[in-house]
Motif scaffolding. Structure first.
Motif, PDB file in Angstrom:
ATOM      1  N   LEU A   1     -23.047  76.437  25.004  1.00  0.00           N
ATOM      2  CA  LEU A   1     -23.232  76.921  23.636  1.00  0.00           C
ATOM      3  C   LEU A   1     -22.054  77.793  23.198  1.00  0.00           C
ATOM      4  O   LEU A   1     -21.594  77.709  22.051  1.00  0.00           O
ATOM      5  CB  LEU A   1     -24.540  77.713  23.530  1.00  0.00           C
ATOM      6  CG  LEU A   1     -25.824  76.877  23.593  1.00  0.00           C
ATOM      7  CD1 LEU A   1     -27.041  77.783  23.706  1.00  0.00           C
ATOM      8  CD2 LEU A   1     -25.945  75.982  22.359  1.00  0.00           C
TER       9      LEU A   1
ATOM     10  N   THR B   1     -19.283  75.603  22.379  1.00  0.00           N
ATOM     11  CA  THR B   1     -19.537  74.909  21.112  1.00  0.00           C
ATOM     12  C   THR B   1     -19.104  75.792  19.938  1.00  0.00           C
ATOM     13  O   THR B   1     -18.518  75.299  18.969  1.00  0.00           O
ATOM     14  CB  THR B   1     -21.030  74.551  20.979  1.00  0.00           C
ATOM     15  OG1 THR B   1     -21.394  73.707  22.079  1.00  0.00           O
ATOM     16  CG2 THR B   1     -21.288  73.810  19.678  1.00  0.00           C
ATOM     17  N   THR B   2     -19.392  77.084  20.001  1.00  0.00           N
ATOM     18  CA  THR B   2     -18.896  77.975  18.952  1.00  0.00           C
ATOM     19  C   THR B   2     -17.373  78.015  18.963  1.00  0.00           C
ATOM     20  O   THR B   2     -16.733  78.138  17.913  1.00  0.00           O
ATOM     21  CB  THR B   2     -19.440  79.410  19.120  1.00  0.00           C
ATOM     22  OG1 THR B   2     -18.885  80.030  20.287  1.00  0.00           O
ATOM     23  CG2 THR B   2     -20.944  79.419  19.224  1.00  0.00           C
TER      24      THR B   2
ATOM     25  N   LEU C   1     -13.046  69.265  21.833  1.00  0.00           N
ATOM     26  CA  LEU C   1     -14.031  68.609  22.690  1.00  0.00           C
ATOM     27  C   LEU C   1     -13.679  68.646  24.173  1.00  0.00           C
ATOM     28  O   LEU C   1     -14.551  68.444  25.016  1.00  0.00           O
ATOM     29  CB  LEU C   1     -14.193  67.141  22.249  1.00  0.00           C
ATOM     30  CG  LEU C   1     -14.668  66.929  20.808  1.00  0.00           C
ATOM     31  CD1 LEU C   1     -14.719  65.429  20.489  1.00  0.00           C
ATOM     32  CD2 LEU C   1     -16.024  67.561  20.583  1.00  0.00           C
TER      33      LEU C   1
ATOM     34  N   ILE D   1     -15.700  70.956  26.572  1.00  0.00           N
ATOM     35  CA  ILE D   1     -17.116  70.568  26.548  1.00  0.00           C
ATOM     36  C   ILE D   1     -17.309  69.257  27.293  1.00  0.00           C
ATOM     37  O   ILE D   1     -18.230  69.101  28.105  1.00  0.00           O
ATOM     38  CB  ILE D   1     -17.607  70.438  25.090  1.00  0.00           C
ATOM     39  CG1 ILE D   1     -17.507  71.792  24.388  1.00  0.00           C
ATOM     40  CG2 ILE D   1     -19.040  69.930  25.043  1.00  0.00           C
ATOM     41  CD1 ILE D   1     -17.787  71.743  22.901  1.00  0.00           C
TER      42      ILE D   1
END
Length: 419
Positions: free
Chosen positions: A51, A54-55, A375, A378
């Motif tokens: 998470l 993602t931020t 990306l 991640i």
């Protein structure tokens, strides 16, 4: 006078981009080490880290928008004023992150505010790169464009060095709890002072002479780029994707892998990135200058080939747990990256005509950032979790670098003669 002004522009671009990338990497480093625990404490560690990353990716999503907005005004009203605005936006957003309450204090509002400020960071950086590169190219010697344009690129390892160094010093001198409670805020708050210095330098440079001499400015630069330079835009995007994937795997994901998978001290990964980034300070302008002598494409493709091979050596060296080998793996990885990154600025900027260069270069560079850098950490984390082997990550880097090589080979001739 021209030489003096050119040097002033190079220094201003280098300092400005270093500060902006300091802000950007500071967030990325903190996302891997701190934000999962501070802003997403209710999730188990892996999910919290995902998470937080993602931020981090939100900044990349905002960068193309920043490229559109600031590129438009950079081609319409001038380069210099836009570069002052991008630095100010980035610095204020970073400073405010240092003041944010945690999840424990205000609940879900904390990560919401974090994402908002990260978005503003991305907007600022989205407009920064294109303007800094264009200014150094358009002020400098036409025969040294690769070398001159490489200096804003040096801002990337310089910013990374500052960010990793600031967090590294605090991490080494503070207890784990003190670092999580308040220590991580200090580098973000220091951004306010650093940006003030950067602004003082940046307002003292002159406008681009090539831009000032243009008889007519583009009314809708982005539309013109898409309609008149479509091949150049696609080539710029493709040429950058693999560079981004390799870089963020070698410099950001390594922090998660070393601490989360290998269970080594976080200082091990931070120090390796620090040392490798210091080497890049010299390697990037070296490869930029080499591209002036032998051409952009040969240097760029050699770096892509080296990084593709090293992606399969990198993780086995990390797995040894030896600090010396981890440093060696990171230094070689970033040397290969420097061979691509040194000529990249001139390579991309030269694809677009002067009247559209700010918009074209910004869009090509920043759109690739969404597909690549946003990306990469991640996907790397998810691939290791899914397949249980770093070979999957290495194959991912290989595919991305294949796209880059195709983009470099397919790039059209320079657009200098176009109006």
């Amino acid at each position: 006078m021209a030489t003096s002004q050119s040097r002033r522009v190079i220094v201003a671009s280098l300092i400005g981009t270093s500060l902006e990338w300091y802000d950007f990497f500071l967030y990325g480093t903190a996302a891997t080490l701190v934000f999962g625990k501070v802003f997403f404490p209710t999730f188990e560690p892996l999910t919290g880290t995902l998470l937080a990353l993602t931020t981090y990716a939100v900044g990349f999503v905002a960068r193309p928008l920043g490229g559109i907005v600031f590129g438009h005004f950079g081609d319409r009203v001038g380069r210099r004023g836009v570069l002052v605005a991008t630095l100010l936006l980035m610095g204020v957003a970073t400073f405010l992150i240092g003041l944010l309450p945690t999840y424990a204090a205000i609940g879900v509002a904390a990560p919401v505010l974090l994402v908002t400020l990260r978005f503003l960071q991305g907007l600022g950086l989205g407009g920064e790169w294109g303007g800094a590169v264009v200014m150094t190219m358009e002020h400098g010697d036409p025969d040294r464009k690769g070398f001159n344009a490489s200096w804003p690129q040096v801002g990337v390892p310089a910013g990374n060095l500052l960010a990793a160094g600031a967090l590294g010093v605090l991490s080494a001198t503070l207890s784990e709890q003190a670092f999580l409670d308040w220590g991580w805020r200090i580098p973000f708050l220091l951004s306010g002072v650093l940006v003030g210095v950067g602004l003082w330098i940046r307002v003292r440079v002159a406008e681009s002479p090539l831009y000032a001499e243009m008889p007519a400015k583009a009314r809708m630069p982005l539309i013109d780029v898409i309609t008149t330079h479509p091949r150049a835009l696609l080539s710029a995007i493709a040429a950058r994707i693999g560079v981004d994937v390799a870089f963020y795997t070698f410099t950001l994901y390594i922090l998660t892998y070393v601490t989360g998978t290998l269970n080594l001290d976080r200082q091990t990964g931070l120090n390796a990135v620090l040392i490798a980034s210091a080497c890049q300070l010299f390697l990037i302008p070296l490869f930029g200058a080499l591209s002036d002598r032998v051409g952009r494409k040969p240097v760029y493709l050699a770096g892509a080939a080296g990084a593709a091979v090293w992606a399969f050596v990198f993780f086995p060296l990390l797995d040894t747990g030896s600090f010396a080998l981890i440093v060696f793996a990171t230094v070689v990885a970033l040397a290969c990256h420097a061979a691509m990154y040194g000529p990249q600025a001139a390579f991309i900027a030269e694809l677009f005509s002067t009247r559209l260069r700010y918009s074209g270069a910004s869009m090509g560079y920043q759109l690739a950032g969404v597909l690549g850098g946003a990306l990469a950490p991640i996907i790397a984390l998810a691939l290791l979790d899914r397949f249980g082997t770093t070979l999957a990550i290495s194959l991912y880097v290989l595919v991305a670098l294949g796209i880059t090589a195709a983009g470099v080979v397919a790039a059209p001739a320079k657009a200098e003669v176009r109006v």
